[in-house]
Write an enzyme that holds these catalytic residues in place. Structure first.
Site, PDB file in Angstrom:
ATOM      1  N   GLN A 103       0.884  -1.057   0.220  1.00  0.00           N
ATOM      2  CA  GLN A 103       0.081  -0.101  -0.140  1.00  0.00           C
ATOM      3  C   GLN A 103       0.853   1.162  -0.009  1.00  0.00           C
ATOM      4  O   GLN A 103       1.692   1.512   0.948  1.00  0.00           O
ATOM      5  CB  GLN A 103      -1.053   0.122   1.182  1.00  0.00           C
ATOM      6  CG  GLN A 103      -1.758   1.145   1.155  1.00  0.00           C
ATOM      7  CD  GLN A 103      -2.733   1.384   2.378  1.00  0.00           C
ATOM      8  OE1 GLN A 103      -2.001   1.537   3.479  1.00  0.00           O
ATOM      9  NE2 GLN A 103      -4.150   0.846   2.512  1.00  0.00           N
ATOM     10  N   TYR A 178      -5.835  10.926   3.954  1.00  0.00           N
ATOM     11  CA  TYR A 178      -4.490  11.066   3.607  1.00  0.00           C
ATOM     12  C   TYR A 178      -4.479  12.239   2.364  1.00  0.00           C
ATOM     13  O   TYR A 178      -5.356  12.547   1.833  1.00  0.00           O
ATOM     14  CB  TYR A 178      -3.724   9.780   3.373  1.00  0.00           C
ATOM     15  CG  TYR A 178      -3.703   8.836   4.661  1.00  0.00           C
ATOM     16  CD1 TYR A 178      -3.025   9.140   5.825  1.00  0.00           C
ATOM     17  CD2 TYR A 178      -4.570   8.010   4.832  1.00  0.00           C
ATOM     18  CE1 TYR A 178      -3.122   8.307   6.983  1.00  0.00           C
ATOM     19  CE2 TYR A 178      -4.528   7.145   6.017  1.00  0.00           C
ATOM     20  CZ  TYR A 178      -3.724   7.393   6.982  1.00  0.00           C
ATOM     21  OH  TYR A 178      -3.828   6.681   8.204  1.00  0.00           O
ATOM     22  N   ARG A 352      -9.649  -6.980  10.865  1.00  0.00           N
ATOM     23  CA  ARG A 352      -9.496  -7.497  12.108  1.00  0.00           C
ATOM     24  C   ARG A 352      -9.758  -9.100  12.335  1.00  0.00           C
ATOM     25  O   ARG A 352      -9.251  -9.934  13.188  1.00  0.00           O
ATOM     26  CB  ARG A 352     -10.496  -6.831  12.952  1.00  0.00           C
ATOM     27  CG  ARG A 352     -10.464  -5.458  13.055  1.00  0.00           C
ATOM     28  CD  ARG A 352     -11.670  -4.527  13.753  1.00  0.00           C
ATOM     29  NE  ARG A 352     -12.726  -4.497  12.587  1.00  0.00           N
ATOM     30  CZ  ARG A 352     -13.841  -3.696  12.624  1.00  0.00           C
ATOM     31  NH1 ARG A 352     -13.930  -2.966  13.928  1.00  0.00           N
ATOM     32  NH2 ARG A 352     -14.493  -3.719  11.478  1.00  0.00           N
TER      33      ARG A 352
END
Length: 410
Positions: A103, A178, A352
């Site tokens: 990423q 971002y 998760r």
């Protein structure tokens, strides 16, 4: 409902030049497993375990494309000197039977790095920097054309370095607040030139980044975009905007979209689908991070987790484009995964759940399990600041010794 035959989640799929062995991707999560800006041995261990456990492709999060692009001091950064350590990670993933995606990102004004090449952190627009309340950088600087060309070049070079390091794909981070998200979002982008105003104008710079990365590595690597389908606040982009964004990214040639949501500063529960209860937080020694957590805890209402919490928004994107889409958001059972496939999504991205059970995909395929043990308590998020890095509260903590060692060091 999707008219096409529903694929098995365990069937292969082509994404750009890649073929994934099944439809499962480990989504990018900040694991806190970087030693001096490079992967630690603990990070290699984690990502290798994820693909050994059945995940087709694992995503290594927050690989900054420049020093200025970092959000935190020890963040992974793609540089020529870091390549051997990233190569140790991709070698481990490949030896374990899976693929690796890097990423690539730039934090823009969402940064806690005070030492930088510009007087103020760069963003779509200048002025007051609300993130700076936590870092002391109260003002941000609007990017000019030269700044944009430099960042475009940094992303392209980051992708080339990722290819050199053995990654199979790059995921351009366009969400969560971002830098590229700061251009896309009307909350951050107040420009009056060709990069501001309409959604098409706000996508102009992110599209330039995507085009440069595709030109750099698109024949050799899958080029993925992750973005916030909805920003989760009234002043931000809606899911209808998210569908238009998807059309533009499809038009530009992205091979896959990962459909996330929410913003780090404004709507963290939109991203995670549930609140961060006080009793599920670790004690944070970093005062800046502790303050950020406290601010989030006070400003966000309590939200109870429900499976597939982003499906309503993601459906609007599925209806808008034909390209491959990865659903992200609360898939934690075989029934949910099969529903995603039936609704026309091509892959499922999980975070998760796979931190709780690295081998969850193998358990699903063998019939040993249907429901994940993950409770969506979100403690794994705060655990990234512990010595061993991210771990599930239901399992063992990360290895602090391995987490202090660079991946390629002997």
């Amino acid at each position: 409902m999707n008219p096409r035959p529903t694929p098995s989640p365990f069937s292969p799929i082509a994404i750009g030049p890649l073929t994934l062995k099944n439809r499962f991707i480990k989504s990018a999560t900040n694991e806190g497993m970087s030693a001096q800006g490079v992967p630690s041995k603990q990070l290699v261990k984690l990502h290798s375990a994820l693909v050994a456990g059945g995940t087709a492709m694992t995503t290594v999060a927050y690989c900054a494309v420049s020093d200025d692009g970092r959000t935190l001091p020890n963040q992974l950064t793609l540089t020529p000197s870091s390549v051997p350590h990233f190569k140790a990670l991709t070698d481990g993933v490949h030896q374990s039977g899976g693929l690796a995606s890097a990423q690539i990102t730039h934090g823009g004004c969402f940064t806690f790095i005070r030492e930088r090449s510009t007087k103020r952190p760069l963003s779509a627009s200048g002025g007051f920097n609300k993130i700076g309340l936590m870092s002391g950088m109260f003002l941000k600087q609007a990017m000019n054309e030269d700044d944009m060309q430099q960042v475009v070049s940094d992303f392209a070079q980051g992708a080339r370095l990722a290819r050199q390091a053995g990654f199979d794909a790059v995921e351009i981070h366009m969400g969560h607040g971002y830098l590229l998200s700061q251009f896309i979002s009307p909350m951050y982008n107040k420009r009056r030139d060709q990069y501001g105003g309409s959604l098409e104008n706000r996508l102009r710079f992110p599209r330039q980044v995507l085009r440069a990365v595709l030109d750099a590595v698109g024949k050799d690597m899958a080029v993925i975009c992750k973005y916030s389908v909805t920003e989760g606040v009234r002043a931000g982009n809606s899911a209808e905007d998210g569908a238009q964004i998807a059309r533009m990214l499809e038009e530009e040639g992205a091979h896959l979209l990962v459909l996330s949501a929410g913003m780090n500063a404004e709507s963290i529960t939109t991203m995670f689908g549930s609140s961060f209860p006080k009793e599920n937080r670790v004690q944070q020694k970093n005062k800046i991070i502790a303050l950020a957590m406290a601010i989030q805890r006070r400003k966000e209402p309590t939200v109870e987790f429900r499976e597939l919490y982003l499906l309503e928004h993601a459906r609007k994107v599925r209806a808008a484009v034909k390209m491959p889409l990865a659903y992200l958001g609360g898939a934690k059972s075989l029934a949910s995964i099969e529903k995603i496939m039936a609704e026309g999504f091509d892959l499922v991205a999980m975070g998760r759940v796979l931190l709780a059970e690295n081998d969850y995909v193998n358990k699903l395929e063998s019939g040993a399990s249907r429901d994940s043990i993950c409770t969506a308590c979100n403690r794994c998020v705060a655990m990234m600041y512990t010595p061993g890095g991210t771990s599930c509260v239901l399992g063992k903590p990360g290895d602090a010794v391995l987490n202090s060692q660079k991946a390629a060091d002997r």
